[in-house]
Design a protein around this motif. Structure first.
Motif, short mmCIF file in Angstrom:
data_model
loop_
_atom_site.label_atom_id
_atom_site.label_comp_id
_atom_site.label_asym_id
_atom_site.label_seq_id
_atom_site.Cartn_x
_atom_site.Cartn_y
_atom_site.Cartn_z
N LEU A 256 40.64 43.00 31.55
CA LEU A 256 39.37 42.57 30.96
C LEU A 256 38.71 43.67 30.16
N MET A 257 38.76 44.90 30.67
CA MET A 257 38.09 46.01 30.00
C MET A 257 38.98 46.68 28.95
N SER A 258 40.23 46.27 28.87
CA SER A 258 41.17 46.92 27.96
C SER A 258 41.40 46.06 26.72
N ILE A 259 40.37 45.92 25.92
CA ILE A 259 40.48 45.15 24.69
C ILE A 259 41.35 45.93 23.72
N GLY A 260 42.12 45.19 22.91
CA GLY A 260 43.00 45.84 21.95
C GLY A 260 42.26 46.80 21.03
N SER A 280 37.60 51.73 24.38
CA SER A 280 38.86 52.21 23.79
C SER A 280 38.64 52.96 22.49
N THR A 281 37.72 52.50 21.63
CA THR A 281 37.45 53.22 20.38
C THR A 281 36.71 54.53 20.66
N PHE A 302 38.12 55.70 34.27
CA PHE A 302 37.03 54.83 34.72
C PHE A 302 37.30 53.39 34.29
N ASN A 303 37.74 53.20 33.07
CA ASN A 303 38.05 51.88 32.56
C ASN A 303 39.19 51.22 33.35
N THR A 304 40.21 52.01 33.65
CA THR A 304 41.36 51.50 34.40
C THR A 304 40.97 51.09 35.82
N MET A 305 40.12 51.88 36.46
CA MET A 305 39.70 51.57 37.82
C MET A 305 38.91 50.27 37.89
N LEU A 310 38.86 44.64 39.64
CA LEU A 310 38.72 43.23 39.26
C LEU A 310 39.97 42.44 39.60
N LEU A 311 41.13 43.00 39.31
CA LEU A 311 42.39 42.31 39.58
C LEU A 311 42.59 42.08 41.07
N ILE A 312 42.37 43.10 41.88
CA ILE A 312 42.54 42.97 43.33
C ILE A 312 41.57 41.94 43.89
N THR A 313 40.32 42.00 43.46
CA THR A 313 39.29 41.09 43.98
C THR A 313 39.59 39.64 43.62
N LEU A 314 39.86 39.37 42.34
CA LEU A 314 40.11 38.00 41.90
C LEU A 314 41.43 37.46 42.45
N ASN A 315 42.41 38.31 42.62
CA ASN A 315 43.67 37.87 43.22
C ASN A 315 43.46 37.41 44.66
N ARG A 316 42.61 38.15 45.40
CA ARG A 316 42.33 37.77 46.79
C ARG A 316 41.54 36.46 46.84
N ILE A 317 40.59 36.30 45.92
CA ILE A 317 39.81 35.06 45.87
C ILE A 317 40.71 33.87 45.56
N ALA A 318 41.61 34.03 44.56
CA ALA A 318 42.51 32.94 44.18
C ALA A 318 43.46 32.58 45.32
N LYS A 319 43.91 33.59 46.06
CA LYS A 319 44.83 33.33 47.17
C LYS A 319 44.15 32.55 48.28
#
Length: 327
Positions: A256-260, A280-281, A302-305, A310-319
Motif C-alpha cells: 500500500l505504501m510502496s507506490i510506483g 518513494s520520491t 519505515f515505509n517497509t515496516m 498492514l499485511l500481517i494484520t489484514l491477513n489475520r483478519i481475512a483468515k
C-alpha cells in the motif's frame, strides 16, 4: 528369575543425543524428498536464487539506517547512531504532508482501481460472441505493454492546455481549458485513472481464469430455475472469485505504501508537488540526489515496516473472517 530389560526408547536418551537424532531424521527426510522430486526442485532453483540474491542479500545494508554511513568507512566502520534518522524524519516539517500524500494516493488507487479488473472479467465472462470477446480482450490488454514513459508522454500531450485534445473539447463547448498536469488537485485522479486504463485488462486475466473453473452445471441449473444474467453473476460468478479477490487484495494492501516511483516522478513538477511528493520520491531525492544515504534508508525502512504490519494484520483478519489468506 525375571530379567529387567532396559528401556532404550528415545525419550530416555540425553537431550543432546535426542537433538542429534532429530537432526539426522530431518536431514534424511529432506534428502529423500530431494531425491524423489529433484526435477521439480531444479525447476524452482533459478527463482529461489533470484529472490535470494536480489531480495535477501541486500537486507544486509539495512543497518545503515541506524548509522551515520560514510562510504569511505563502509557499513561496518560507520558510527552507530540508533534511531537518530527516524526521529529526524518524524520531526521534519513535511513528514505529515508526505505521509498524507502517500496514504491518500495509495488508498485512492486501491479503492477505485481494484474493482475494475473484476468488473471487466465479469462482463467478458458473459460475452458469448467469441470474435467480439477476443477483440475486447486484445484492446484492453495492449495498454499493459506500453512503457510508463510513453503513457506519461501521452497524458502530457492530451491534457496540454494549449494543444491537447481535451483543451480543444473544452474550447468547442465554450469552456476555459484546464492545465491538468499543472494543478495539484488533479494529480491523484490523473495517476489513478491512467493506471486503470493501463492495467485493468491485464489484471482481469486471473479473474477470467478463476471464472473458467466454475462448474458449467451451475449455470445450467440457474437457467432452468429462470435466473437472469445478473442473478448468475451475483450468485455464481462473484462467490467463485471471492477467494482470488481476497488474495489479490491482501497482496495489494501489503504494498500500500510502496507506490510506483517511476510514474509519480515522471508526473511530478513544481506546480503539483504539494500533492505528488510521496515517500518513494522523497527517498530518491534525499538518498541519490542529496547523498543522505542513512536518512533515506531510515525512511525506506519505515515505509517497509508499515507495509509489513498492514499485511500481517489484514491477513489475520481475512483468515478469521472466511478462512482465505496468504498463509
Amino acid at each position: 528369575m525375571s530379567i529387567a530389560r532396559e528401556d532404550y526408547s528415545e525419550t530416555s536418551l540425553p537431550i543432546n543425543e535426542r537433538f542429534v537424532s532429530g537432526v539426522k531424521r530431518f536431514l534424511g527426510a529432506v534428502g529423500l524428498e530431494l531425491k524423489r522430486n529433484y526435477q521439480l526442485y531444479l525447476m524452482v532453483l533459478p527463482a529461489v536464487l533470484l529472490i535470494f540474491i536480489f531480495r535477501y542479500i541486500p537486507m544486509y545494508g539495512v543497518q545503515i539506517a541506524f548509522k551515520d554511513f560514510v562510504p569511505t568507512k563502509g557499513i561496518t566502520g560507520s558510527e552507530w547512531v540508533g534511531f537518530k534518522h527516524f526521529i529526524r524524519f518524524f520531526e521534519s516539517y513535511n513528514f505529515w504532508d508526505i505521509l498524507k500524500n502517500t496514504l491518500g494516493l495509495s488508498l485512492y488507487q486501491l479503492i477505485v482501481g481494484f474493482p475494475f479488473p473484476i468488473i471487466l472479467a465479469l462482463i467478458l465472462n458473459q460475452i458469448k460472441h467469441n470474435p467480439f470477446k477476443k477483440m475486447v480482450q486484445t484492446v484492453t490488454y495492449i495498454p499493459h505493454f506500453v512503457s510508463v514513459v510513453v503513457v506519461i508522454g501521452m497524458l502530457t500531450l492530451f491534457t496540454s492546455p494549449d494543444k491537447g485534445i481535451i483543451a480543444h473539447l473544452f474550447t468547442m463547448f465554450g469552456m476555459e481549458p484546464i492545465n491538468f498536469m499543472g494543478e495539484a488537485k488533479w494529480f491523484k485522479s490523473l495517476y489513478v485513472f491512467s493506471g486503470i486504463w493501463q492495467s485493468a485488462g491485464w489484471g482481469s486475466i486471473i479473474y477470467l481464469a478463476a471464472l473458467a473453473g466454475v462448474d458449467p452445471s451451475l449455470y445450467e441449473a440457474a437457467s432452468i430455475d429462470g435466473a437472469s444474467k445478473w442473478q448468475k453473476i451475483l450468485y455464481i460468478d462473484i462467490p467463485s472469485i471471492v477467494p482470488t479477490a481476497i488474495i489479490l487484495l491482501l497482496l495489494n494492501t501489503g504494498k500500500l505504501m510502496s507506490i510506483g516511483f517511476e510514474k509519480v516522478y515522471l508526473m511530478q513538477n513544481p506546480l503539483n508537488q504539494s500533492t505528488s511528493e510521496i515517500i518513494s520520491t522523497y527517498v530518491y531525492k534525499m538518498g541519490l540526489l542529496n547523498s543522505q544515504y542513512s536518512y533515506s534508508a531510515a525512511i525506506g525502512l519505515f515505509n517497509t515496516m508499515i507495509n509489513f504490519v498492514l499485511l500481517i494484520t489484514l491477513n489475520r483478519i481475512a483468515k478469521k473472517a472466511n478462512q482465505t489468506s496468504l498463509w
